[in-house]
Enzyme design. Structure first.
Site, mmCIF file in Angstrom:
data_model
loop_
_atom_site.group_PDB
_atom_site.id
_atom_site.type_symbol
_atom_site.label_atom_id
_atom_site.label_comp_id
_atom_site.label_asym_id
_atom_site.label_seq_id
_atom_site.Cartn_x
_atom_site.Cartn_y
_atom_site.Cartn_z
ATOM 1 N N ARG A 246 -8.240 5.076 -46.127
ATOM 2 C CA ARG A 246 -8.831 4.511 -47.335
ATOM 3 C C ARG A 246 -9.724 3.345 -46.930
ATOM 4 O O ARG A 246 -9.356 2.540 -46.062
ATOM 5 C CB ARG A 246 -7.743 4.021 -48.300
ATOM 6 C CG ARG A 246 -7.037 5.152 -49.052
ATOM 7 C CD ARG A 246 -7.985 5.881 -50.008
ATOM 8 N NE ARG A 246 -7.328 6.902 -50.801
ATOM 9 C CZ ARG A 246 -7.297 8.207 -50.505
ATOM 10 N NH1 ARG A 246 -7.880 8.649 -49.404
ATOM 11 N NH2 ARG A 246 -6.710 9.060 -51.306
ATOM 12 N N GLU A 275 -16.560 4.014 -53.520
ATOM 13 C CA GLU A 275 -17.079 5.382 -53.347
ATOM 14 C C GLU A 275 -17.554 5.915 -54.687
ATOM 15 O O GLU A 275 -16.885 5.663 -55.695
ATOM 16 C CB GLU A 275 -15.984 6.291 -52.778
ATOM 17 C CG GLU A 275 -15.553 5.867 -51.377
ATOM 18 C CD GLU A 275 -14.449 6.745 -50.795
ATOM 19 O OE1 GLU A 275 -14.054 7.740 -51.440
ATOM 20 O OE2 GLU A 275 -13.977 6.439 -49.695
ATOM 21 N N HIS A 294 -16.578 11.030 -47.727
ATOM 22 C CA HIS A 294 -15.149 11.300 -48.000
ATOM 23 C C HIS A 294 -14.872 12.812 -48.028
ATOM 24 O O HIS A 294 -14.534 13.384 -49.075
ATOM 25 C CB HIS A 294 -14.706 10.646 -49.318
ATOM 26 C CG HIS A 294 -13.201 10.496 -49.420
ATOM 27 N ND1 HIS A 294 -12.585 9.488 -50.089
ATOM 28 C CD2 HIS A 294 -12.184 11.256 -48.928
ATOM 29 C CE1 HIS A 294 -11.268 9.619 -50.025
ATOM 30 N NE2 HIS A 294 -11.003 10.700 -49.315
HETATM 31 C C1 DGY Z 1 -6.473 12.627 -50.479
HETATM 32 O O1 DGY Z 1 -5.967 13.714 -50.765
HETATM 33 O O2 DGY Z 1 -5.911 11.556 -50.720
HETATM 34 C C2 DGY Z 1 -7.807 12.653 -49.842
HETATM 35 O O3 DGY Z 1 -8.223 11.423 -49.390
HETATM 36 C C3 DGY Z 1 -8.806 13.184 -50.823
HETATM 37 O O4 DGY Z 1 -8.950 12.263 -51.850
#
Ligand code: DGY
Length: 332
Positions: A246, A275, A294
């Site tokens: 993250r 994001e 992402h």
């Molecule tokens: C998750 O599944 O948490 C990935 O980062 C996609 O958002």
């Protein structure tokens, strides 16, 4: 389920594959409305007060939003990460939170390793050189990359995804692997294939030893801003930093400083504090940064598997059964 009394109100807040949507529609009364899309926001707001189940991802389900959903029984996230959800409110109202662990592990590890390789070997930058007609002579030292095989990898986070990255590094690329996590993992029990190849390390010691640091951390109060100026300053000269967990686990200002004036040779980033990445973010065009939008889990197969697990979780919860993947909202 044909009994109309058993049909519940479901609000889908991010598009689902057609087959999964059909499963929901066969059992419940479904509204599809993505609040991020301006033309669908009013429909989302209108459906929320009646909704008993929510399913979707990438939208903050915070205390203010939950206050507008008094009938809510279950939230099913099409993600493994749960940082978009107000866990305390869900917990206090007894609303079940489901997520999608497991099904995206290998795909996300593939992405992280691809980003690691691309960053170390300058794949995107050098591909652009060819595409833009700038390959007019053999490249010189100024454009050489750095080896991956045999280098020491430092992993921040050693959950499913961290362990899958460790397997690729240790077994495929002969890399000594260090990991930093709250608890040391019993390798013989949990990951016997990595026993003797991977070592638990304190954060500072890992940062001082690793040639390549990969962050695969969830966002929680304990990990927010974990990589700051002090931590980047501890890294080896010429080190590479990769983030696929993250964005907010990293102080982006400190990262830029470490790229411009500190030890970092380059960074590969699949995640950002905000994001989509704002157009004016210096990380978007920084010459030492390889940015991705992402895409950790973004393959056809895995995104479908995530949607299918989230749909199953929701159907089970609304039927009064224990869903396959419930997130323990008390875990943090
Ligand atoms: C998750 O599944 O948490 C990935 O980062 C996609 O958002």
């Amino acid at each position: 389920m044909s009994d109309t009394a058993a049909r519940k109100k479901v609000l889908v807040f991010r598009e689902l594959p057609a087959d999964q949507l059909a499963l929901l529609q066969a059992a419940h009364v479904v509204t599809v409305a993505n609040p991020r899309i301006a033309t669908q926001k009013a429909a989302f707001d209108a459906a929320l007060p009646q909704a008993q189940g929510l399913i979707g991802s990438s939208y903050p389900i915070d205390a203010a939003l939950l206050a507008r959903a008094p009938r809510l029984e279950v939230v099913s996230s099409v993600s493994v990460g749960v940082d978009n959800y107000d866990l305390a409110t869900l917990q206090s109202r007894g609303i079940l939170l489901c997520h999608t662990p497991g099904v995206l592990t290998e795909t996300t590890a593939d992405t992280l390793f691809a980003l690691l390789m691309a960053t170390c070997r300058r794949v995107v930058e050098l591909s652009n050189l060819v595409r833009e007609g700038r390959w007019t002579k053999n490249i010189g030292e100024d454009l050489f990359g750095t080896d991956v095989h045999g280098k020491t990898l430092g992993l921040l986070g050693f959950g499913r995804i961290g362990q899958a990255v460790a397997r690729r590094a240790a077994l495929g690329f002969g890399m000594p692997v260090l990991y930093h996590a709250r608890h040391a993992v019993d390798m013989a029990q949990q990951a016997p294939e990595l026993a003797g190849r991977v070592r638990h390390a304190a954060l500072d010691s890992l940062l001082a030893q690793a040639d390549i640091v990969v962050a695969a951390l969830p966002l929680s109060p304990a990990t927010r801003g974990l990589m700051g100026a002090r931590e980047f300053a501890l890294m080896k000269p010429g080190a590479i930093f990769i983030n696929g967990g993250r964005g907010a686990t990293v102080d982006e200002g400190a990262l830029l400083q470490a790229l411009d004036h500190g030890p970092l040779r380059a960074a590969g980033l699949d995640v950002f504090a905000t994001e989509p990445l704002p157009p004016d973010s210096p990380l978007r065009t920084h010459p030492k940064v390889t940015p991705l939008p992402h895409i950790g889990s973004a393959t056809h197969e895995t995104r479908h598997a995530m949607a299918a697990l989230a749909t199953r979780n929701l159907l089970q919860a609304l039927a009064g059964q224990r869903p396959a993947a419930v997130y323990d909202t008390q875990a943090r």
